[in-house]
Write an enzyme that holds these catalytic residues in place. Structure first.
Site, PDB file in Angstrom:
ATOM      1  CE1 TYR A  52      -6.826  17.855  53.074  1.00 17.63           C
ATOM      2  CE2 TYR A  52      -7.571  16.559  54.933  1.00 17.63           C
ATOM      3  CZ  TYR A  52      -6.796  17.574  54.422  1.00 17.63           C
ATOM      4  OH  TYR A  52      -5.998  18.310  55.264  1.00 17.63           O
ATOM      5  N   GLY A 198       2.924  17.425  60.419  1.00 13.13           N
ATOM      6  CA  GLY A 198       4.288  17.244  59.919  1.00 13.13           C
ATOM      7  C   GLY A 198       5.328  17.028  60.977  1.00 13.13           C
ATOM      8  N   GLY A 203       9.513  11.652  57.464  1.00 14.48           N
ATOM      9  CA  GLY A 203      10.366  10.483  57.634  1.00 14.48           C
ATOM     10  C   GLY A 203      11.850  10.740  57.457  1.00 14.48           C
ATOM     11  CG  LEU A 204      13.159  13.941  54.907  1.00 16.67           C
ATOM     12  CD1 LEU A 204      13.277  15.406  54.524  1.00 16.67           C
ATOM     13  CD2 LEU A 204      13.849  13.056  53.870  1.00 16.67           C
ATOM     14  CG  LEU A 205      14.683  14.635  61.097  1.00 16.09           C
ATOM     15  CD1 LEU A 205      14.367  15.601  62.226  1.00 16.09           C
ATOM     16  CD2 LEU A 205      16.119  14.822  60.626  1.00 16.09           C
ATOM     17  CE  LYS A 208       9.186   8.572  53.442  1.00 18.85           C
ATOM     18  NZ  LYS A 208       8.242   9.570  52.895  1.00 18.85           N
TER      19      LYS A 208
END
Length: 300
Positions: A52, A198, A203-205, A208
Site C-alpha cells: 500500500y 468487503g 456500499g451497493l446494499l 450507493k
C-alpha cells in the site's frame, strides 16, 4: 467489546477491525486521528500491507500506533515488490524474499514484532513448502507471532491449510459474495479463522446506486438491497450493522475488516463496535433467500 480468539492463535481480536488501505497520504492529522479514535472505540485489529502506497501506509500506521502497540493486533502482508520505476509490482513468492522483506516492514511499522504476517496472494505454482519454511523461520526468530494468507484462491487455501500453521485467511466475503464458503468446512476443521474484507459490498446494499456486482446483475443487486432495507428496518438496526452482523454470524469468521477514511465514517461504526447485533439463523436464511450464490470459476 468482547474479544475473540483468532483461530488457533493466542491473539484476541475485536470482531470489527480496521483495514488501513483507505487512509491515504501518510501520517496526516486526519489519518492519525482516525487510528487513535479506532483504538478508543475498542477496535484492536489493524491491517495494512507493504504494497500500500509503496510502504507509506505501513509507515503511517507505525507512527500513529506505536504509543498504543500493547493494545493492538498488528497485521501486514508480504509477497509483492514494487518495480524501481514505480509503474507496477511483481509477485515475489520465495523464502528469501519474505525473510528479507519483513525487516523493512518492521522498520516502517516501528515495532520489533508483527502479530500476523500474511502472504499477500499466492498461486498453486509457488514454492509453497519453501514459503512455509520462511514464515516458520520468522516465527522462531520472534519477528512475527503468527502467519496467514490473504487469498481468494481455493486451491491455494487448501494447500496452506493442509501443510502449514496458518491461523487465518483474509478474503472477500459478504452477502453478495458467498464464494468463499466452498473452503469454510476445511478452515473450520483446522480452526483457521476467516478475516472478512468487503463486508459492506462497496456500499451497493446501502446508499450507493445499484450496479452490477461480480456475476450478479444490477437487478439482482437491487432485489438484495431491498431485502437488506426491509430486514434492517424490522430489526431496528442500520444497514451497515446488518451487513456486518451477517458476515460475523458465520462461526468461521472472526473479524470483519472495514475501511474508513474519516472520523465521521468511523463514528458510524461506534454502535456496532460497542454491541454487535447477533443475527439469528432465521434472519440469515431470510437474507440469503433469493440471492444467487456465486461460485469461483478459476483456481478451484
Amino acid at each position: 467489546m468482547t474479544l475473540k480468539k483468532l483461530g488457533h492463535s493466542e491473539l484476541y481480536v475485536a470482531p470489527i477491525g480496521l483495514g488501513t488501505m483507505s487512509l491515504k497520504g501518510g501520517a496526516t492529522k486526519q489519518n492519525v486521528d482516525v487510528l487513535h479514535r479506532a483504538v478508543e472505540l475498542g477496535i484492536n485489529y489493524f491491517d495494512t500491507a507493504d504494497l500500500y502506497e509503496r510502504g507509506m501506509n505501513e509507515d503511517m500506521v507505525g507512527q500513529a500506533l506505536a504509543p498504543k502497540r500493547d493494545k493492538i493486533v498488528l497485521a501486514t502482508k508480504v509477497g509483492n515488490q514494487w518495480r524501481s520505476d514505480g509503474s507496477t509490482w511483481d509477485w515475489k513468492a520465495s523464502k528469501a524474499y519474505i525473510i528479507k522483506a519483513v525487516d523493512a516492514s518492521l522498520a516502517r511499522l516501528n515495532t520489533s514484532y508483527i502479530d500476523l504476517y500474511q502472504l499477500h496472494g499466492g498461486t498453486i505454482d509457488d514454492p509453497i513448502d519453501e514459503i512455509i519454511e520462511g514464515f516458520e523461520q520468522l516465527v522462531k526468530q520472534g519477528k512475527i507471532r503468527y502467519y496467514g494468507l490473504s487469498s481468494i484462491r481455493p486451491n491455494v487455501i487448501r494447500e496452506y491449510a493442509k501443510k502449514s500453521n496458518i491461523v487465518s485467511v483474509m478474503m472477500q466475503y459478504n452477502l453478495l459474495d458467498r464464494r468463499p464458503e466452498i473452503v469454510f468446512p476445511i478452515l473450520e476443521a483446522k480452526n483457521i479463522a476467516v478475516i472478512s474484507r468487503g463486508a459492506l459490498t462497496q456500499g451497493l446494499l446501502m446508499d450507493k446506486p445499484v450496479a452490477d456486482y461480480l456475476q450478479l446483475t444490477s437487478g439482482e443487486v437491487g432485489r438484495a438491497k431491498r431485502k437488506v432495507e426491509k430486514l434492517a428496518a424490522s430489526l431496528g438496526i442500520s444497514k451497515p450493522h446488518l451487513l456486518l452482523a451477517y458476515v460475523l454470524s458465520h462461526p468461521v469468521v472472526d473479524v470483519a475488516a472495514v475501511g474508513v477514511r474519516t472520523l465521521a465514517q468511523l463514528n458510524e461504526l461506534k454502535e456496532m463496535v460497542e454491541k454487535l447485533f447477533v443475527l439469528s439463523e432465521n434472519d440469515r436464511t431470510e437474507l440469503e433467500q433469493g440471492i444467487r450464490k456465486l461460485i469461483y470459476k478459476e483456481h478451484i
